[in-house]
Write a protein that holds these residues in place. Structure first.
Motif, PDB file in Angstrom:
ATOM      1  N   PHE A  33       7.190   6.057  -3.933  1.00  0.00           N
ATOM      2  CA  PHE A  33       7.889   7.503  -4.124  1.00  0.00           C
ATOM      3  C   PHE A  33       7.851   8.278  -2.604  1.00  0.00           C
ATOM      4  N   TRP A  34       7.147   8.243  -1.759  1.00  0.00           N
ATOM      5  CA  TRP A  34       7.429   8.195  -0.659  1.00  0.00           C
ATOM      6  C   TRP A  34       7.885   7.312   0.182  1.00  0.00           C
ATOM      7  N   GLY A  55       1.985  11.803   1.211  1.00  0.00           N
ATOM      8  CA  GLY A  55       2.228  10.874   0.614  1.00  0.00           C
ATOM      9  C   GLY A  55       0.817   9.718   1.572  1.00  0.00           C
ATOM     10  N   LEU A  56       1.012  10.581   2.859  1.00  0.00           N
ATOM     11  CA  LEU A  56       0.177  10.074   4.326  1.00  0.00           C
ATOM     12  C   LEU A  56      -0.701   9.311   3.467  1.00  0.00           C
ATOM     13  N   PRO A  82       2.893   4.354  -1.414  1.00  0.00           N
ATOM     14  CA  PRO A  82       3.383   4.439  -2.522  1.00  0.00           C
ATOM     15  C   PRO A  82       5.153   4.683  -2.608  1.00  0.00           C
ATOM     16  N   THR A  90       4.953  14.626   3.399  1.00  0.00           N
ATOM     17  CA  THR A  90       4.607  13.202   4.370  1.00  0.00           C
ATOM     18  C   THR A  90       2.840  13.400   4.267  1.00  0.00           C
ATOM     19  N   ILE A 101      -2.082   9.204   0.194  1.00  0.00           N
ATOM     20  CA  ILE A 101      -2.094   8.397  -1.162  1.00  0.00           C
ATOM     21  C   ILE A 101      -2.249   7.203   0.403  1.00  0.00           C
ATOM     22  N   SER A 127       1.193  -1.473   0.140  1.00  0.00           N
ATOM     23  CA  SER A 127      -0.138  -0.352   0.533  1.00  0.00           C
ATOM     24  C   SER A 127       0.875   1.556  -0.049  1.00  0.00           C
ATOM     25  N   PHE A 182      11.073   8.703   0.255  1.00  0.00           N
ATOM     26  CA  PHE A 182      11.348   9.736   0.904  1.00  0.00           C
ATOM     27  C   PHE A 182      11.910   9.554   2.054  1.00  0.00           C
ATOM     28  N   LEU A 183      10.975   8.815   2.777  1.00  0.00           N
ATOM     29  CA  LEU A 183      10.755   8.076   3.850  1.00  0.00           C
ATOM     30  C   LEU A 183      12.093   7.462   4.293  1.00  0.00           C
TER      31      LEU A 183
END
Lengths: 417, 289
Positions: A145-146, B261-262, A143, B258, B264, A141, A149-150
């Motif tokens: 690309f996120w 993204g959260l 993404p 943040t 999504i 679930s 980033f994290l």
């Protein structure tokens, strides 16, 4: 068996031909005019027509297709409008970068995914099982690309942002890496206690006790890392830091190098420091890219192992006194392998798609980035070439996966007749 | 545990739905999560304090005035994320419905008519699936042009083969059932049998696949937008674009990344939980476990 092989090979051949045809037609489907791109400011309808005639773009399609096939057979993929460099030259750099990243990610995904799957299938309906399933669900679930980033925010050397003159918020220097790594290390350190200690301390049998112990471990690790605090974080992107290592010139000038930096630094250069430098750049992108395949492989492994572990021959194997490891790895895993291998095969496509996003986040100079840049710059030849290469390798890899069934399960060839 | 296929009235369907949610906790969580986000996306813009295109100071900090601060253009990030939910979910929903419609038509034709139609459709499906789907969507965008509306077409077309394959398998299964033979014996026409007897009984797997596809469509749409193969990041409020814009302005845009993204992640998680739950409930192959 032989008939199965022959049929599978023939099907792949037809698919490959279709792929080449589709990629050829792509040239005409794209809303980009190569003549306009080549002429640039000097564009005039007359010149464009002349140029198209010269490029053979006014010939009938079958003639053009044959010419395209001829060029392919010579290994000629054309030239980029934008950089005016041969596409094959650019691919020589981009392809190893992506393969290195993709293979590392796939290896991580297989190790983590199969491991997690086995672990959860051996302890169904426990906290292990729930935890493993949650990880798998979150993995598909997120993404990607996120997640990238994290990962950069948590483990990256965000102090480096400062040198780019962007830092107002990252002024504290260093990343969160020391702390997150410390917490994770501490947790790993105390996790055996959760097993061994259960006999001595009753509260460890309860979830609350375990959480408490976990938190204690995290705190321990945090304290330790804070005491040491030597490392500021992992690199933010790229395959290497050009100001530290002249790897590009090394690869270009040393005979025997391949562009696979792990191999080049370790085997050709025999330079351990450079090898670890490359590893440190590879670690985060590969982990991020492996998240989705890991999750899906773990799910399939759990389901497939769950079906096998209740079979009679597993009970027999246990009854004749085999060790747990032998039963799980030799009797159960091999019989559960086919769905797992199929899944690994389908994940290759995922890795290619995910690589585009991962490479963007981590400024990885690979195929994915190359395709996106080609689309954004309306550069036809690089786009055509990279789609062709990705699709062809995808077909070939799927063929390999299909053929591996025959090795895993001798019945396959007969069953599919 | 009865499947909804043999229930016709809305009330019985509602009762089945409530029983399903009450004894399947992950699905309940997924349903609550996805409906909450849907509600915010639909009604949120009506009660928001700021419009997504009102310009304030650049990079104002988060606080009472701006819940998540403002971005590099001076827009309120929270307003953009709420409006972005509308855009993202609308594109993902449309593309999912496009996949579903195309896939169902192709799959039903292939399974029901058989013969050369079947051969043609299934070879087409095999061919489309021999490309990685995300790459295929990117190529579709390259052909159509990088615009927000084209994402629907690109993601929708790429998702259709999976539906076609599933619907075909289901039609082939249902076709052999006694009630279809009975309908044929009664002299009903082929079209009537397909629409009244065969397709309604293929409903369950289509719903499951549709729910799961919603999740992957959101990820694909946001991903394509993040790559710059969609709308304009500085004007369109869309989750992938908001994320892209924040990412380009690191570390000042970190909070924005943040939050987007959260959003999504939670939406996709919701749809996946619900889809997995429905699959457990409706798919006869997984139900026995």
């Amino acid at each position: 068996m032989l008939a199965y092989l022959a049929r599978r090979l023939a099907l792949s051949g037809v698919l490959l031909l279709g792929v080449v045809l589709a990629v050829f037609l792509l040239h005409h489907a794209l809303p980009m005019d190569p003549a306009a791109a080549l002429l640039g400011k000097n564009y005039s309808a007359e010149k464009a027509h002349e140029l198209r005639e010269g490029l053979g773009l006014n010939d009938p399609l079958p003639v053009q297709f044959l010419r395209y096939l001829g060029a392919l057979s010579r290994g000629d993929l054309g030239r980029s409008h934008v950089s005016n460099v041969l596409v094959t030259e650019e691919l020589k750099k981009a392809l190893p970068a992506t393969i290195e990243l993709g293979l590392t990610a796939l290896l991580l995904a297989i190790l983590l995914g199969v491991g997690l799957g086995i672990l959860t299938s051996l302890r169904p309906r426990t906290w292990w099982d729930v935890g493993g399933l949650t990880v798998a669900l979150v993995g598909v679930s997120l993404p990607i690309f996120w997640l990238g980033f994290l990962a950069v925010a948590l483990f990256g050397d965000n102090g480096a942002l400062e040198t780019r003159g962007q830092a107002l918020l990252a002024s504290s220097g260093g990343g969160w890496f020391p702390y997150s790594a410390g917490a994770l290390g501490g947790l790993l350190l105390v996790s055996p206690l959760m097993y061994v200690g259960k006999r001595f301390w009753a509260f460890l049998g309860r979830p609350a006790g375990r959480v408490l112990l976990g938190l204690g471990g995290c705190a321990l690790g945090l304290g330790f890392v804070h005491f040491l605090f030597g490392f500021s974080g992992l690199p933010l992107g790229g395959r290497f830091n050009a100001s530290v290592w002249e790897l590009n010139t090394f690869v270009a000038e040393t005979p025997g190098t391949t562009g696979f930096l792990l191999y080049d630094t370790l085997v050709v250069g025999r330079d351990a420091d450079a090898f670890f430098h490359v590893c440190s750049h590879l670690l985060l992108p590969a982990l991020v890219l492996s998240s989705v395949p890991t999750a899906i492989i773990a799910r399939i492994t759990r389901a497939s192992m769950g079906e096998v572990l209740v079979q009679d021959y597993i009970r027999t194997a246990k009854a004749k006194g085999l060790t747990g490891r032998a039963v799980v790895l030799k009797h159960a895993l091999r019989n559960a392998a086919i769905p797992i291998v199929t899944t690994i095969g389908t994940q290759l496509g995922y890795l290619i798609g995910g690589a585009v996003l991962t490479e963007t986040i981590f400024q990885w100079p690979g195929m994915g980035r190359y395709v996106v840049d080609a689309i954004l710059a309306s550069d036809i030849k690089p786009l055509q070439a990279s789609v062709l290469i990705v699709a062809v390798s995808f077909v070939v890899l799927n063929l390999v996966v299909d053929l591996s069934y025959a090795w895993l399960d001798p019945r396959v060839g007969d069953a599919r007749e | 545990m009865s499947s909804p296929s043999d229930l016709t009235t809305g009330r019985r369907l509602l009762r089945w739905w409530l029983t399903f949610l009450s004894h399947h906790r992950p699905a309940l969580v997924g349903f609550v999560l996805s409906s909450l986000i849907l509600l915010v996306a639909v009604f949120g813009p009506l009660v928001l304090e700021h419009a997504p295109d009102t310009v304030f100071g650049r990079f104002e900090p988060q606080g009472a005035e701006h819940l998540l601060g403002t971005d590099s253009q001076g827009y309120d990030v929270w307003a953009r994320i709420v409006h972005g939910g509308r855009v993202t979910l609308w594109i993902a929903l449309s593309s999912m419905l496009l996949s579903l419609t195309l896939g169902t038509i192709a799959g039903a034709a292939a399974g029901y008519l058989g013969g050369w139609v079947d051969l043609l459709v299934m070879r087409g499906v095999d061919f489309a699936m021999s490309f990685p789907s995300f790459l295929l969507a990117m190529v579709a965008i390259a052909i159509l042009g990088a615009r927000l509306e084209n994402l629907v077409l690109a993601v929708g077309l790429v998702g259709a083969p999976i539906f076609a394959r599933q619907v075909r398998a289901e039609v082939l299964r249902v076709k052999t059932q006694e009630y279809v033979t009975a309908a044929r014996a009664l002299g009903f026409g082929r079209v009537r049998i397909l629409f009244r007897h065969v397709l309604p009984n293929c409903f369950a797997p289509i719903v499951v696949l549709g729910t799961l596809t919603m999740g992957s469509a959101i990820l694909d749409v946001a991903g394509l937008n993040f790559l710059g193969l969609g709308g304009d990041p500085y004007t369109t409020p869309e989750w992938g674009l908001i994320l892209k814009q924040g990412w380009e302005k690191r570390p000042l845009g970190n909070l924005q990344v943040t939050a987007a993204g959260l959003a999504i992640f939670l939406t996709v998680l919701g749809f996946n939980l619900l889809g997995d739950g429905l699959k457990d409930e409706l798919d006869p192959r997984t139900r026995r476990r």
